[in-house]
Design an enzyme around this catalytic site. Sequence first.
Site, short mmCIF file in Angstrom:
data_model
loop_
_atom_site.label_atom_id
_atom_site.label_comp_id
_atom_site.label_asym_id
_atom_site.label_seq_id
_atom_site.Cartn_x
_atom_site.Cartn_y
_atom_site.Cartn_z
CG ASP A 1 2.86 4.92 -1.88
OD1 ASP A 1 3.13 3.83 -2.42
OD2 ASP A 1 3.58 5.42 -1.00
CG LEU B 1 -1.64 1.31 1.53
CD1 LEU B 1 -2.57 1.69 0.39
CD2 LEU B 1 -2.40 1.23 2.85
CG ASP B 2 2.74 4.86 2.38
OD1 ASP B 2 3.85 4.90 1.82
OD2 ASP B 2 2.33 5.75 3.16
N PRO B 3 4.75 1.65 1.09
CG PRO B 3 6.87 0.82 0.45
CD PRO B 3 5.98 1.00 1.65
NE ARG C 1 6.97 8.63 0.33
CZ ARG C 1 6.26 7.56 -0.07
NH1 ARG C 1 5.50 7.65 -1.14
NH2 ARG C 1 6.33 6.42 0.59
#
Length: 709
Positions: free
Chosen positions: A129, A124-126, A243
């Site tokens: 994104d 997801l993150d990373p 971020r």
Amino acid sequence: MPQSALLLGSGFVTTPTVQVLSNAGVHVTVACRTLASAQKLAGSFTNTKAVSLDVNDASALEDAIAKHDVTISLIPYTYHVAVVKAAIKAKKHVVTTSYISPAMQALDEKAKAAGITVMNEIGLDPGIDHLYALDIIDRVHKEGGSVRAFRSFCCGLPAPENSDNPLGYKFSWSSRGVLLALKNEAKYLENGKDVHVRGEDLMGTAKPYYTGFLGFNFVAYGNRDSTGYRERYNIPEAQTVMRGTLRYAGFPEFIKVLVDIGFLSEEEQNFLKEPIAWKEATKKILGASSSSENDLVWAISSKTTFDNTNEKNRLVAGLKWLGIFSESKITPKGNPLDTLCATLEEKMAYEEGERDFVFLQHNFEIQNKDGSRDTITSTLCEYGTPVGSGGYSAMAKLVGIPCGVGKSSSVATIFCAVKQVLDGTILDKGILAPMSPSINKPLMRELKEKYGGASYAATGPDILDPTPPYKTSCNGPNYIDFLSNGFNQSVIKTKNYAVPGSSVSSDFANQIDGYMKNFTVGLFPGLSARNSLYHAEFGINDITSEGSHYATLEPAIFVKYTNLLETLYQSGARNYLIIDVPPIDRSPDKLSKDSITSWNAALTTMLTNLSNHYTDATFFRMGMHGLFDEVLDDVSVSNYTAGYKNITGDCKAYTSIYGPNNGMLPSEDYESPDCPYPVNEYFWLQGPHPTYQMHDLVASEIAAGLESL
């Protein structure tokens, strides 16, 4: 020989990753330190087995990796280098969800020499994104624009209705990592200047964050080092690059108090090795004169600051809720941090019926080619299924699929990456992250098509006169195109909010929100709610994304479906076109016939109830299921479909071209030398998606049905 994957790890995304890989026919070996843990995670999925493996045993690790086509490493990032070294020796691929560390990057040349792909940062993150940030940046640059500022914030939190504790946070896995991350320093670029925030000051920099959705009360702060993303994202022109992390308002102040009073310290303390009362432990950590609540509060006040009396009262009440002033015994862990974590995990776990949600938002300030300025916002909001319902959390879904592609979800991202490495769609070698179009576009396409929108209906926002090549799922105009341009007798064109991969659960509300915003500001001249036709096409992605849990979740899905259609009614909508789910059990993907039957029965019940309740509205149901069955039984029933030669399968040459090239084949009748027939002689283009002739027939039947009303 079936494809095989070794899955290392015991985290919350492991089981959903196993499920999607198993469903795709990949033979999965789940490896954990203890056999019991591996067996629990492997579950009863087909093509799956469990083994005991200690990753500190280099010989055993190398042997296990050598027996599989790809290794999925979901263990802590500190072990990834050892995994990749073993994979290089065995010349086997690796997929991880973690950031590329300097030690990992140092293995790039050796990985290339071994001819292996090591795909990182694919959750997801990373992960997700990166995919969507780079997609927008690439489009801005191609149109001659520049990105002046880029900000990205993400969170995994309890759903707002379940954020009922002083931190507004709950743990579905170890709290230690969450708290330690709050001590990391942050670096970012702001208006051309480097900003460096020390870990101990991080919570003090949190600021209110406005998402554009008034129901969320977030604050934001920086996350690690963002300065390198100007280069990684190819935006050297950007003056701001940040971020960060989102939390509910009130979280930073509470964490700051815990930091200030020493509760996040990892320093070993002998008094925390025995199960003493919490108030005695707090006294010793603070150096207070006694363990009375008044003295403990006085000691806390001497070590931290409060903005005002109300804030002090709120934060002290939160500490009291944690129990640190009480007679309750600690769970001794030897230091303040781990002792606190034991209590947090006990008091702040998800309970039956509660759910999590994930929110990710990119914000781009751009300068167009003509010098004008715009702001682009890209938002992902995903809710998990309630605990105890049999479904997965939002975080599990969003981390596991990206790594396995092969929603927009992380289980989807993991899955898509694994499958595309195995299938050869991702050809790059070495230490990789999703930072290039050759990697990102196929991943995004598969996420959208298999896990994410109404790909049958998706065309783009404004339906004009479509010309090839077509950006649809059918290699030609889809039924929305045919309806809008062939059968539409109105001077008003179609406005389409459908996107590939959407479902009632994850996207319908956003699509209605987009419509409501445009409608209320008068962007549709000549259109009113009462003289318009509102069309919804859902079901396929709701069924596929929930898999074996669909039957359990169906009632909740239809409650939401009903509520959202009623939202349109309240805005003035009176004419509805709803279609059912076609027999995609007869497609190459062979999805569950029972789930399709159940969906269509529930749809009938919903529309009957709505028609009985809203007597001034018309709910027209298009029976796509029956129409598909007729054609699949005998293609000659219609001139539209009489030319089909293959009604049971698809041809990989067409589906592989369809994937990497934006859904574009050279022509509607393109013929590959690797396929027995031209593409337009196949009923199924890819998986559950029919070719354009079937869409033309669907449009014709819808038009005839509407004219008869």
